[in-house]
Write a protein that holds these residues in place. Structure first.
Motif, PDB file in Angstrom:
ATOM      1  N   SER A 100      -3.488  -6.288   3.550  1.00 20.39           N
ATOM      2  CA  SER A 100      -2.429  -5.561   2.832  1.00 20.39           C
ATOM      3  C   SER A 100      -1.773  -6.462   1.792  1.00 20.39           C
ATOM      4  O   SER A 100      -1.348  -6.011   0.737  1.00 20.39           O
ATOM      5  CB  SER A 100      -1.404  -4.998   3.804  1.00 20.39           C
ATOM      6  OG  SER A 100      -0.614  -6.020   4.366  1.00 20.39           O
ATOM      7  N   ALA A 101      -1.721  -7.762   2.077  1.00 22.45           N
ATOM      8  CA  ALA A 101      -1.128  -8.684   1.096  1.00 22.45           C
ATOM      9  C   ALA A 101      -1.973  -8.745  -0.169  1.00 22.45           C
ATOM     10  O   ALA A 101      -1.442  -8.783  -1.284  1.00 22.45           O
ATOM     11  CB  ALA A 101      -0.990 -10.078   1.702  1.00 22.45           C
ATOM     12  N   SER A 102      -3.301  -8.723  -0.014  1.00 23.19           N
ATOM     13  CA  SER A 102      -4.127  -8.806  -1.221  1.00 23.19           C
ATOM     14  C   SER A 102      -4.049  -7.513  -2.027  1.00 23.19           C
ATOM     15  O   SER A 102      -4.125  -7.531  -3.259  1.00 23.19           O
ATOM     16  CB  SER A 102      -5.573  -9.166  -0.872  1.00 23.19           C
ATOM     17  OG  SER A 102      -6.145  -8.166  -0.078  1.00 23.19           O
ATOM     18  N   ALA A 147      -1.332  -5.711  -2.137  1.00 14.72           N
ATOM     19  CA  ALA A 147      -0.021  -5.836  -2.779  1.00 14.72           C
ATOM     20  C   ALA A 147      -0.114  -6.676  -4.033  1.00 14.72           C
ATOM     21  O   ALA A 147       0.424  -6.334  -5.089  1.00 14.72           O
ATOM     22  CB  ALA A 147       0.982  -6.450  -1.802  1.00 14.72           C
ATOM     23  N   LYS A 148      -0.826  -7.782  -3.937  1.00 17.69           N
ATOM     24  CA  LYS A 148      -0.928  -8.690  -5.073  1.00 17.69           C
ATOM     25  C   LYS A 148      -1.633  -8.018  -6.248  1.00 17.69           C
ATOM     26  O   LYS A 148      -1.177  -8.097  -7.392  1.00 17.69           O
ATOM     27  CB  LYS A 148      -1.687  -9.946  -4.663  1.00 17.69           C
ATOM     28  CG  LYS A 148      -1.764 -10.959  -5.779  1.00 17.69           C
ATOM     29  CD  LYS A 148      -2.528 -12.168  -5.374  1.00 17.69           C
ATOM     30  CE  LYS A 148      -2.601 -13.149  -6.527  1.00 17.69           C
ATOM     31  NZ  LYS A 148      -3.444 -14.301  -6.195  1.00 17.69           N
ATOM     32  N   ARG A 200      -1.938  -4.805  -6.881  1.00 13.29           N
ATOM     33  CA  ARG A 200      -1.076  -3.759  -7.473  1.00 13.29           C
ATOM     34  C   ARG A 200      -0.002  -4.385  -8.359  1.00 13.29           C
ATOM     35  O   ARG A 200       0.283  -3.897  -9.446  1.00 13.29           O
ATOM     36  CB  ARG A 200      -0.424  -2.934  -6.362  1.00 13.29           C
ATOM     37  CG  ARG A 200      -1.398  -2.069  -5.611  1.00 13.29           C
ATOM     38  CD  ARG A 200      -0.724  -1.388  -4.445  1.00 13.29           C
ATOM     39  NE  ARG A 200       0.332  -0.495  -4.864  1.00 13.29           N
ATOM     40  CZ  ARG A 200       1.456  -0.288  -4.169  1.00 13.29           C
ATOM     41  NH1 ARG A 200       1.667  -0.932  -3.040  1.00 13.29           N
ATOM     42  NH2 ARG A 200       2.360   0.548  -4.608  1.00 13.29           N
ATOM     43  N   LEU A 201       0.576  -5.461  -7.862  1.00 11.61           N
ATOM     44  CA  LEU A 201       1.631  -6.126  -8.632  1.00 11.61           C
ATOM     45  C   LEU A 201       1.114  -6.684  -9.946  1.00 11.61           C
ATOM     46  O   LEU A 201       1.775  -6.580 -10.980  1.00 11.61           O
ATOM     47  CB  LEU A 201       2.225  -7.267  -7.809  1.00 11.61           C
ATOM     48  CG  LEU A 201       3.427  -6.905  -6.943  1.00 11.61           C
ATOM     49  CD1 LEU A 201       3.768  -8.058  -6.029  1.00 11.61           C
ATOM     50  CD2 LEU A 201       4.627  -6.548  -7.808  1.00 11.61           C
TER      51      LEU A 201
END
Ligand code: ATP
Ligand code: MG
Lengths: 269, 97
Positions: free
Chosen positions: B14-16, B18-19, B21-22
């Motif tokens: 999920s962190a990747s 998030a990154k 998308r950001l």
């Protein structure tokens, strides 16, 4: 001349006031005469976090309106005599802060203080804009979370265009990243953006990582800036941040997950 | 599927996500921050004109302003509908300041 630091974030609730109180106390404890100002007009909270809420008589807006002198409004901290707090007003008048008024107060403070910390409200309204307008340095408090990172990026855009330094064509505001509420365990599991992930997007000077910590709530419960809890991880993180800001060379801590089984087995200390 | 496969099938964390998308969002927002404020209106008005002749919607038109040291470029990109013409695309760039 004082150095003016704005603690800003865009997004609310990420740790600006926690950071402002800790950094102000840290700088004062290092021997620098420091004032910390609450710009959150209508929703003052810095006084509570600093533990001086019962000593508020006059506030920032009183000073701007000439209803009190700066000396009457400044609250001297009981734990550190280099530290003064200027509380926000509880007025609901959003236009109570004016650029001219804020400028005058900061000018006067600049004569006697070494550092002035401006605790910005959330958002991009007047209070937030004025908190950053006169700044020399910006501490951008960010949580490792999508909306906070996005808002920080927007604040950086505003910092570089709507500040006194930008308008006067001076050297731009120095921007620092303070990554707060960090959980190395969750980063390791891929559940949270890492320092590097955030830096890939914001690419700021990293002043420090503050771990997610129970000590922050404990500190606010008793009205003690968390930096005074020297045993706590968050307190130490803020102490490092103050030291780094003052030019000391401190390796970063609280980035790696040290609680893992292997970490425990193989660490020498 | 063996247990090993389970571990190997590297589902993005999920962190990747998030990154990623950001990165896309922030790049977009930084670009649009420097765009003149009349651009959305210009886009709307252009769309209205083009809609008189073609069946296009908001997504088939993009208007961008770019600036480098020498000049400002207004880039207009319209994707025409399939039925009328086989993927014709009008692209105009207008340079000069
Ligand atoms: N490192 C941390 N670990 C755990 N909790 C934290 C940490 N930092 C801040 N908090 C908690 O997050 C909440 C918000 O903190 P704080 O008031 O400092 O944020 P803020 O950015 O000033 O908020 P606002 O935008 O409303 O002014 C508080 O409840 C505080 O205790
Ligand atoms: Mg606050």
């Amino acid at each position: 001349m004082a150095r003016i630091i704005v603690v800003t974030s865009g997004k609310g609730g990420v740790g600006k006031t926690t950071t402002s109180s800790a950094v102000a106390m840290g700088l004062a404890k290092k021997g620098h005469k420091t004032a910390v100002i609450d710009f959150d007009v209508g929703l003052r909270n810095l006084d509570l976090i600093m533990g001086c809420e019962r000593r508020v008589v006059y506030d920032f807006v009183n000073v701007i309106n000439g209803e009190a002198t700066l000396n009457q409004a400044l609250i001297k901290d009981k734990r550190c005599n280099n530290l003064y707090i200027l509380p926000a007003s509880q007025t609901r008048d959003k236009d109570a802060l004016t650029q001219e008024g804020v400028g005058k107060v900061l000018d006067e403070l600049s004569k006697g203080f070494k550092y002035i910390i401006c605790d910005s409200p959330a958002g991009i309204e007047r209070g937030a804009n004025l908190a950053m307008y006169f700044a020399d340095d910006a501490f951008v408090v960010t949580n490792p979370e999508v909306s906070s990172v996005r808002d920080s990026d927007r604040m950086l855009g505003i910092l570089s265009s709507k500040s006194r330094r930008a308008e006067e064509g001076k050297e731009p505001i120095k921007e620092y990243l303070l990554l707060s509420r960090y959980s190395p365990e969750r980063v390791k599991l891929g559940e949270m953006l890492s320092v590097d992930d955030v830096q890939d997007i914001l690419s700021l000077h990293l002043l420090g990582v503050i771990p997610e910590s129970k000590s922050v709530l404990n500190a606010s419960n008793s009205g003690t800036p968390v930096i005074l809890d020297e045993k706590s991880d968050a307190g130490q993180a803020y102490a490092d941040i103050v030291a780094r800001y003052l030019g000391e060379d401190k390796p970063h801590r609280f980035i790696e997950d040290k609680k893992g089984l292997f970490g425990k087995l193989f660490r020498s200390r | 599927m063996s247990l090993l496969d389970y571990f190997k099938s590297s589902k993005p964390t999920s962190a990747s996500i998030a990154k990623e998308r950001l990165q896309i969002l922030v790049a977009h927002e930084r670009a649009s921050l420097n765009q003149p404020s009349y651009l959305p209106k210009l886009k709307q008005e252009l769309l209205q004109v083009i809609q008189k002749y073609f069946e296009v919607n908001e997504n088939s038109i993009s208007v961008n302003m770019e600036q480098d040291d020498e000049r400002e470029t207004l880039e207009l990109n319209i994707i025409l509908p399939d039925e009328e013409t086989s993927k014709k695309s009008i692209s105009t760039t207008n340079k000069g300041k």
